[in-house]
Design a protein around this motif. Structure first.
Motif, PDB file in Angstrom:
ATOM      1  N   VAL A 299       4.202  -0.787   3.528  1.00  0.00           N
ATOM      2  CA  VAL A 299       3.309   0.367   3.441  1.00  0.00           C
ATOM      3  C   VAL A 299       4.118   1.658   3.494  1.00  0.00           C
ATOM      4  O   VAL A 299       5.104   1.762   4.234  1.00  0.00           O
ATOM      5  CB  VAL A 299       2.240   0.328   4.562  1.00  0.00           C
TER       6      VAL A 299
ATOM      7  N   HIS B  65      -0.527   4.624  -0.647  1.00  0.00           N
ATOM      8  CA  HIS B  65      -1.205   5.917  -0.426  1.00  0.00           C
ATOM      9  C   HIS B  65      -2.210   5.790   0.720  1.00  0.00           C
ATOM     10  O   HIS B  65      -3.360   5.379   0.521  1.00  0.00           O
ATOM     11  CB  HIS B  65      -1.911   6.369  -1.710  1.00  0.00           C
ATOM     12  N   VAL B  66      -1.739   6.156   1.913  1.00  0.00           N
ATOM     13  CA  VAL B  66      -2.630   6.154   3.071  1.00  0.00           C
ATOM     14  C   VAL B  66      -2.134   7.227   4.035  1.00  0.00           C
ATOM     15  O   VAL B  66      -0.930   7.351   4.275  1.00  0.00           O
ATOM     16  CB  VAL B  66      -2.729   4.735   3.699  1.00  0.00           C
TER      17      VAL B  66
ATOM     18  N   ILE C 244      -8.308  -2.259   3.616  1.00  0.00           N
ATOM     19  CA  ILE C 244      -7.909  -2.481   2.214  1.00  0.00           C
ATOM     20  C   ILE C 244      -8.865  -3.475   1.519  1.00  0.00           C
ATOM     21  O   ILE C 244      -9.059  -3.409   0.310  1.00  0.00           O
ATOM     22  CB  ILE C 244      -6.425  -2.943   2.130  1.00  0.00           C
TER      23      ILE C 244
ATOM     24  N   GLU D 228       0.845  -1.198   0.000  1.00  0.00           N
ATOM     25  CA  GLU D 228       0.000   0.000   0.000  1.00  0.00           C
ATOM     26  C   GLU D 228       0.879   1.247   0.000  1.00  0.00           C
ATOM     27  O   GLU D 228       1.755   1.399   0.850  1.00  0.00           O
ATOM     28  CB  GLU D 228      -0.950  -0.005   1.208  1.00  0.00           C
TER      29      GLU D 228
ATOM     30  N   SER E  75      -1.518   1.468  -8.262  1.00  0.00           N
ATOM     31  CA  SER E  75      -1.710   0.655  -7.057  1.00  0.00           C
ATOM     32  C   SER E  75      -3.126   0.869  -6.533  1.00  0.00           C
ATOM     33  O   SER E  75      -3.834   1.769  -6.986  1.00  0.00           O
ATOM     34  CB  SER E  75      -0.681   1.050  -5.991  1.00  0.00           C
TER      35      SER E  75
ATOM     36  N   GLU F  68      -1.534   6.370  -7.865  1.00  0.00           N
ATOM     37  CA  GLU F  68      -1.946   5.802  -6.577  1.00  0.00           C
ATOM     38  C   GLU F  68      -3.470   5.881  -6.494  1.00  0.00           C
ATOM     39  O   GLU F  68      -4.030   6.913  -6.115  1.00  0.00           O
ATOM     40  CB  GLU F  68      -1.309   6.598  -5.433  1.00  0.00           C
TER      41      GLU F  68
ATOM     42  N   CYS G  23      -7.270   5.125  -5.270  1.00  0.00           N
ATOM     43  CA  CYS G  23      -7.968   4.841  -4.009  1.00  0.00           C
ATOM     44  C   CYS G  23      -9.460   4.746  -4.334  1.00  0.00           C
ATOM     45  O   CYS G  23     -10.173   5.760  -4.313  1.00  0.00           O
ATOM     46  CB  CYS G  23      -7.719   5.961  -3.000  1.00  0.00           C
TER      47      CYS G  23
ATOM     48  N   ASN H 266      -5.301   1.493  -2.954  1.00  0.00           N
ATOM     49  CA  ASN H 266      -5.002   2.013  -1.622  1.00  0.00           C
ATOM     50  C   ASN H 266      -6.252   2.478  -0.888  1.00  0.00           C
ATOM     51  O   ASN H 266      -7.268   2.772  -1.522  1.00  0.00           O
ATOM     52  CB  ASN H 266      -4.069   3.230  -1.779  1.00  0.00           C
TER      53      ASN H 266
END
Ligand SMILES: O=c1[nH]cnc2c1ncn2[C@@H]1O[C@H](CO)[C@@H](O)[C@H]1O
Length: 363
Positions: A103, A20-21, A309, A18, A296, A264, A266, A298
């Protein structure tokens, strides 16, 4: 057991990546309540359920409306050493339980400080926790978490769109702590804002590039494709946070596909911030998948989006026809586009290949 990504995708994605958090969008509600009570800071509720009624939501708002959610709970955490360290530690535990092997977690050191920051955020009284010490505390929490929960965690320090005057220090902190958990700089916040002194962001990113600090930028989330163009060609971003609206400029999209720019994505966040059409069948990530783009998956802000997730993987599986093969490809791309040094990146990739049965004899 809670381990693993999207129940029926486990154990395939027991090893996920992961990128982007937000740390401050991933705090446990129990921890907010604990520090609110301990520090006598009023919160909109006294139980998890009550607090979440204000902090989290499940039907689309606008990006600025979503960003207001932080106002409810950040005063309980910001400015407190124990709180800052604990949210980082608990974050690693949460991600380990979700099956995340690596992460990159991001936050603004200034938004967690109560000294050496102008203005002092969240209406706090001045204290003695500086952005620099915030980074040390988060690093400590992440490293303790890595040791106890056996995953790898690195951090990205955020500049904030509306606070260009903070950006030079953010980059200095990236330089100072580059061998100690911090791997990159980001630019977050409301991208529709007209920023007074944008050149400070630009100068900060130039300095980051000069010093070999990795760069990502939130762009093309609520904003248009031009923001993505600016992120890549002016700020020299190596990855784009969200980037959905790049599709509105086919030429730019083609160029970025060619250079394998990483997006990224989400999914659940993009629904709740109104960044994308609420109709999942029109989601940009479907095009990304079709074009075998580098992206990805995220969570972004799992506290506010009341998610793990699994939610994001579940959405693209249920509504966008994602297969195991694509999930593997996404995670390998994420590892390849991570901001780890080359050797550690290779180790992470080997871990993924092995877990996905792609290099059967790898040891
Ligand atoms: O989806 C997003 N888009 C833009 N900014 C965001 C998003 N989520 C969180 N933040 C902003 O980033 C700060 C540092 O973590 C958060 O405090 C929030 O203001």
């Amino acid at each position: 057991m809670e381990h693993g990504v999207a129940s029926d995708l486990a154990p395939l994605l027991d090893v996920a990546v992961e990128l982007h958090v937000h740390l401050d969008g991933a705090i446990r509600p129990e921890t907010i309540l604990y520090f609110g009570k301990k520090r006598g800071i009023p919160l909109p509720g006294n139980t998890v359920e009550e607090l979440l009624k204000y902090v989290s939501y499940d039907t689309p708002l606008t990006l600025p409306q979503f960003l207001e959610k932080f106002n409810y709970y950040m005063p309980a955490i910001a400015g407190d050493r124990e709180a800052v360290r604990r949210i980082a530690y608990e974050f690693v535990e949460t991600k380990a339980k979700e099956g995340i092997a690596y992460v990159e977690v991001r936050y603004s050191p200034h938004l967690l400080a109560n000294a050496g920051v102008d203005p002092i955020p969240w209406g706090q009284a001045e204290g003695d926790l500086t952005p620099d010490e915030v980074v040390q505390l988060v690093n400590q929490g992440l490293q303790d978490g890595e040791r106890d929960f056996h995953i790898k965690a690195r951090s990205i320090l955020c500049c904030m769109r509306h606070m260009p005057s903070w950006s030079p220090e953010v980059v200095e902190l990236c330089k100072k702590y580059r061998n100690d958990s911090v791997v990159a700089v980001d630019l977050a916040g409301d991208e529709s804002l007209k920023v007074e002194n944008y050149s400070e962001h630009k100068k900060a990113y130039e300095e980051a590039e000069r010093c070999g600090i990795h760069r990502t930028v939130h762009a093309g989330e609520a904003g248009p494709a031009a923001m993505v163009k600016e992120a890549v060609y002016v700020l020299k971003a190596e990855r784009v946070g969200h980037g959905y609206h790049v599709l509105e400029d086919p030429e730019l999209y083609k160029e970025l596909l060619k250079i394998k720019m990483h997006f990224e994505v989400c999914p659940w966040s993009s629904y709740l911030t109104g960044a994308c059409s609420p109709d999942f069948s029109k989601h940009p990530v479907i095009q990304f998948k079709k074009d075998r783009a580098n992206y990805s998956l995220n969570t972004d802000d799992p506290l506010i989006f009341n998610s793990t997730i699994d939610k994001d993987y579940g959405i693209v599986k249920e509504h966008m026809g994602f297969t195991e093969e694509e999930f593997k490809r996404v995670n390998i791309n994420a590892a390849q586009s991570s901001f780890l040094p080359e050797k550690e990146k290779q180790e992470l990739l080997n871990k993924l290949y092995k877990a996905y049965g792609m290099v059967p004899n790898a040891s």
